[in-house]
Structures are given as structure tokens and as C-alpha cells.
Design a protein around this motif. Structure first.
Motif, PDB file in Angstrom:
ATOM      1  N   LEU A  29       0.833  -1.206   0.000  1.00 36.67           N
ATOM      2  CA  LEU A  29       0.000   0.000   0.000  1.00 36.67           C
ATOM      3  C   LEU A  29       0.864   1.251   0.000  1.00 36.67           C
ATOM      4  O   LEU A  29       0.463   2.300  -0.491  1.00 36.67           O
ATOM      5  CB  LEU A  29      -0.894   0.003   1.236  1.00 36.67           C
ATOM      6  N   TYR A 112      -2.626  -0.091   8.745  1.00 38.06           N
ATOM      7  CA  TYR A 112      -2.415  -0.701   7.424  1.00 38.06           C
ATOM      8  C   TYR A 112      -3.564  -1.653   7.098  1.00 38.06           C
ATOM      9  O   TYR A 112      -4.059  -1.721   5.980  1.00 38.06           O
ATOM     10  CB  TYR A 112      -1.098  -1.476   7.480  1.00 38.06           C
ATOM     11  N   MET A 239      12.308  -0.896  11.318  1.00 37.82           N
ATOM     12  CA  MET A 239      11.536  -1.537  12.383  1.00 37.82           C
ATOM     13  C   MET A 239      11.819  -3.031  12.527  1.00 37.82           C
ATOM     14  O   MET A 239      11.175  -3.703  13.335  1.00 37.82           O
ATOM     15  CB  MET A 239      10.044  -1.309  12.205  1.00 37.82           C
ATOM     16  N   ALA A 241      11.614  -5.423  10.094  1.00 34.75           N
ATOM     17  CA  ALA A 241      10.984  -6.344   9.139  1.00 34.75           C
ATOM     18  C   ALA A 241      12.041  -6.925   8.199  1.00 34.75           C
ATOM     19  O   ALA A 241      12.106  -8.136   7.976  1.00 34.75           O
ATOM     20  CB  ALA A 241       9.904  -5.623   8.332  1.00 34.75           C
ATOM     21  N   SER A 327       3.045  -7.556   2.609  1.00 36.80           N
ATOM     22  CA  SER A 327       3.706  -6.575   3.461  1.00 36.80           C
ATOM     23  C   SER A 327       3.287  -6.758   4.911  1.00 36.80           C
ATOM     24  O   SER A 327       4.107  -6.666   5.821  1.00 36.80           O
ATOM     25  CB  SER A 327       3.337  -5.149   3.037  1.00 36.80           C
ATOM     26  N   LEU A 331       5.172  -7.195   8.910  1.00 37.14           N
ATOM     27  CA  LEU A 331       5.003  -6.309  10.059  1.00 37.14           C
ATOM     28  C   LEU A 331       4.818  -7.107  11.341  1.00 37.14           C
ATOM     29  O   LEU A 331       5.140  -6.654  12.437  1.00 37.14           O
ATOM     30  CB  LEU A 331       3.789  -5.397   9.839  1.00 37.14           C
TER      31      LEU A 331
END
Ligand code: PFF
Length: 453
Positions: A29, A112, A239, A241, A327, A331
Motif C-alpha cells: 500500500l 495498514y 523496524m 521487518a 507486506s 510487520l
């Protein structure tokens, strides 16, 4: 430490599988929804060029650092940071960098998932042919009425979170590696078709001009920070990921090549999304700065007008959903890896627990479009705050600390061994950028945004 660690969570089957998974994490996104709407809000070309600058000078070098740390630590980001710090004789307080990433992951996933829920809703809207008969105003109204409906938003948010939990529970390799392999190229091809359609409208020239012509006077300190934040957000950096994905990377894969490939693919998709969307904005006289709803009002207009729009529209939102899905799992993965390592909870339960936390946090975002829309801090809703704090503060701060750790604190020997680039020019250039350019860049942009510079 000479013996290599092994990850208890398994490993990608190849370098290529890692590239696919990490590109799956990066492309989402952020590229198709967020990049165009930020570009529109912050004035076009200057934002785009600043963004590309951030990807090259900050994003790629930090991505290499994150993969490097992950592969050397071979654990969840929290434990990776603790072990590597210990190995270098530093305080294990570095584990809090991992913790900040886990928290950022929950916060990002919480909103998200709500936006991915809009995508889900639009699969049904496009599939039932609603865009074919609607006028431009009616298409805008479809989006507005969705936002006014907390029940529907909750349902879609819940469905998307469940999809995310299921894949993470199954283990990243089995379902995901396979799905990503053909879904990503399909998304790319459909996006190409959309750009082709945009070229046929009379807004194309204006769209291209808007996207690439830099009017620097339009770019505020806030806009600089947004471009930096978007570089981190879009590349999934800062972060953990990419760090956790790196921890499953085979030893012989080149970190530099893979990182550059991923970043280029990600940037290409974002630019293509811009080329597909802005010509329509101009051709149909829409607002460039219309915010998070931008693609949900522009693209349906195109689908309503183009031949086979119902099929393309449905296909597009399905592929966007998959991009968001590949994605969202990244996360959740850092938190899940930690729960498995430190709490001895099974992967499936860990995924469910982590998903539940993000789901609860997401309720605030659902309500911020309707019942809570007047509760604001600095004029920002709950949703806006989540988005702002994570991408503009937490991710760049995480990236800054990753750069400092890798380039200043880790022994040169360990870095050289893990990167496998030797000590030649490429290595020295990378080291220079991670030591000076990336951290100083982040600090300057921070200071600029708060009005200090
Ligand atoms: N990179 C994803 C996107 O562009 O949609 C979002 C994201 C995934 C951000 C993973 C951060 C992250 F760690």
C-alpha cells in the motif's frame, strides 16, 4: 564469534526467495496508496525527487545494514540486537531498538489493515460493476459512505487481519514464497496497463510534469520529513521487518545485490503508480491533495471508463490486496519470532496473539473516520497520528540507530565478513554513506521539520 548462527525458524530456499519475500514486504500500500497521496499533498516533483534521493542515500545503505545485522544475528530483531551488542562488548540495552521495531510494527499494522480493508471492499465494488454506471461524484460518494460506516470498516479490517495471521501462522516459506512469485509480476503488468490507459487520457502530459518537475518552493520542512518517512515506510526499513527477513537469508547470498534489486523494484512500482494516477487526476479535474482517499476515487473512475474495466478493476484491487498481504506479514513477523524464541509459544499461537494486539489498536483507526473524527491532536485524527508517528519518527529513528550500530560500533571485521564485498571501493563508499551521509541526513531532516534549521 566464528561459528555461524542458525535460525530456529528456518531459512529461505534461495537468494531469489529472499528477494521475492523482501520485495513482497516492500511493495504494498505504501507504493500504490501512500506514495501518490503524499506526492499530491506535498506538491509533486520536488517531493518525488527528494524521495528518490532518500531511497538512494539513506534507504539502500540502511537496507544493507539491516540485512547484515539480521543475517549475523539470525534471531528476532530484539534478540539479534542483544546478541550482536554483547558480541561487540556493548550494552544489551540495544535490544530496545528491537523493541521499538516491534511496537512500530503493531502500530503500522493497525492502520495498514484498515486501509487494506478498503481494498477488500473495492474488490467487491469493482466486481459488482458499480464503477461502470457511476458518475464521478457517485464514485466519490462510494468512498465517503464506506468511511462513514464503522461496521463495514471493522468487518474488512478483521478479515484482513485474519488473512495476515493465517499466513504468518503457517510459516513464511510454505504459502508465501510460492504466492509472491506470480502475484508480484501480475501486479506489475496490470500497473503497466494502467499507465498505458493514463497515457491515452489528455491529462498525461500534465501528470508527468506534475510528477517530475520540481517546484522546490512547494516543499516545506514537513514535506522533507514526509519524503524521508515514506522512503523508510516503502522500503520496510527501520523496524526490523527486513532484519528478520535477513535472518533467514542463506550465507552465500550477496547483501548488496539483493538490497539494490529490492529498492529499485520498489521505487519503480511507486513511480508507475504515480504515472497511472496523476494523469487521471488532471484529466478528470480532481484534487491532487485529496489525501488518503486519492486512489480510491481516481482509479475507479478509470475503471468505469476503460474497456473491460470491470475485469481490470477487480483484478487490480485483488492484486493490491496481495501486495498489502505480503507486506503485512512482515510487520507481524518480528514480534512473532520473538514470542517463539523467548516465550516458547507455538508460531500459530504467537501469530494469533500478535494479530489480536494489532487488531485492537486498529479499532481506533476505524473510528477515526466516523465516530471519533472530531477527536484530534494537532489537528490529526487517531489514524493520522499512527501514520505520522510511525513513519516520520519511529522508522527514521530506528534507521538512524541501525546505521550507528553497524557503521560505528560493530567491529570492521564482522561487517566485512558479513557483507562479503571485500574492502574495496564499494565497501568504502557504503561505509562512508552509513557512517556520515545517512545519519546526518536523518538528523538534518528531523531538525528541519521541527523548525530548527
Ligand atoms: N513497505 C510496505 C508498503 O510499502 O506498503 C509497508 C511496510 C511493511 C512498512 C513492513 C514497514 C514494514 F516494516
Amino acid at each position: 564469534m566464528t561459528t555461524k548462527r542458525q535460525s530456529i525458524h528456518g531459512q529461505w530456499s534461495s537468494r531469489w526467495a529472499f528477494i521475492m519475500a523482501a520485495t513482497g514486504s516492500a511493495v504494498g500500500l505504501g507504493n500504490i496508496w501512500r506514495f501518490p497521496y503524499l506526492t499530491g499533498e506535498y506538491g509533486g516533483g520536488a517531493f518525488v525527487l527528494m524521495y528518490i534521493g532518500c531511497v538512494l542515500l539513506v534507504g539502500i545503505p540502511i537496507m544493507m545494514s539491516e540485512v547484515l545485522l539480521g543475517r549475523r544475528g539470525r534471531q528476532s530483531p530484539i534478540n539479534t540486537m542483544a546478541s550482536l551488542a554483547e558480541e561487540e562488548g556493548l550494552t544489551s540495552g540495544w535490544r530496545y531498538l528491537g523493541w521499538m521495531g516491534v511496537v512500530a510494527g503493531f502500530l503500522i499494522l493497525s492502520f495498514y489493515s484498515v486501509v487494506a480493508g478498503w481494498t477488500l471492499e473495492y474488490i467487491f465494488q469493482a466486481g459488482s460493476g458499480n464503477f461502470l454506471t457511476a458518475t464521478d461524484e457517485e464514485i466519490g460518494e462510494i468512498f465517503d459512505s464506506l468511511l462513514r460506516n464503522p461496521g463495514q470498516l471493522m468487518a474488512m479490517h478483521t478479515l484482513f487481519m485474519a488473512l495476515t495471521v493465517i499466513v504468518v501462522a503457517m510459516g513464511v516459506q510454505s504459502g508465501l514464497e510460492r504466492a509472491v512469485k506470480f502475484l508480484m509480476p501480475a501486479l506489475f503488468i496490470l500497473l503497466l496497463l494502467m499507465v498505458g490507459y493514463a497515457m491515452s487520457t489528455d491529462g498525461f502530459e500534465e501528470g508527468v510534469y506534475y510528477l517530475f518537475y520540481p517546484d522546490w518552493s512547494k516543499l516545506s520542512g514537513e514535506g522533507f520529513l514526509a519524503a524521508l518517512g515514506q522512503a523508510f515506510f516503502s522500503l520496510s526499513l527501520g523496524m526490523g521487518a527486513i532484519m528478520v527477513y535477513g535472518s533467514y537469508l542463506p550465507d552465500d547470498a550477496s547483501i548488496a545485490n539483493t538490497s539494490v534489486t529490492i529498492a529499485l523494484a520498489d521505487t519503480l512500482v511507486a513511480i508507475m503508480a504515480g504515472l497511472a494516477i496523476f494523469p487521471l487526476v488532471f484529466a478528470y479535474g480532481l484534487e491532487t491533495g485529496s489525501g488518503p482517499g486519492l486512489i480510491f476515487v481516481t482509479l475507479p473512475i478509470a475503471f468505469g471508463q476503460m474497456p473491460y474495466g470491470q475485469i481490470f478493476g477487480t483484478g487490480f484491487f485483488i492484486l493490491l490486496l496481495f501486495a498489502a498481504w505480503t507486506s503485512s506479514i512482515s510487520l507481524l513477523e518480528p514480534a512473532v519470532a520473538w514470542l517463539v524464541e523467548n516465550r516458547g509459544i507455538s508460531r500459530a499461537r504467537s501469530a494469533a496473539i500478535a494479530g489480536l494486539i494489532a487488531w485492537v489498536l486498529g479499532i481506533g483507526s476505524v473510528l477515526s473516520f466516523n465516530l471519533w473524527q472530531d477527536y484530534r491532536l494537532f489537528d490529526k485524527t487517531y489514524f493520522d497520528i499512527m501514520e505520522y508517528v510511525t513513519s516520520n519518527i519511529m522508522l527514521p529513528l530506528g534507521g538512524l540507530l541501525i546505521a550507528v550500530f553497524t557503521a560505528w560500533l560493530m567491529s570492521r571485521k564482522a561487517v566485512i565478513e558479513e557483507l562479503g564485498l571485500g574492502e574495496g571501493l564499494i565497501f568504502r563508499t557504503w561505509l562512508f554513506v552509513v557512517r556520515y551521509v545517512a545519519p546526518i541526513g536523518v538528523v538534518i531532516i528531523f531538525l528541519h521539520a521541527i523548525g530548527f534549521l
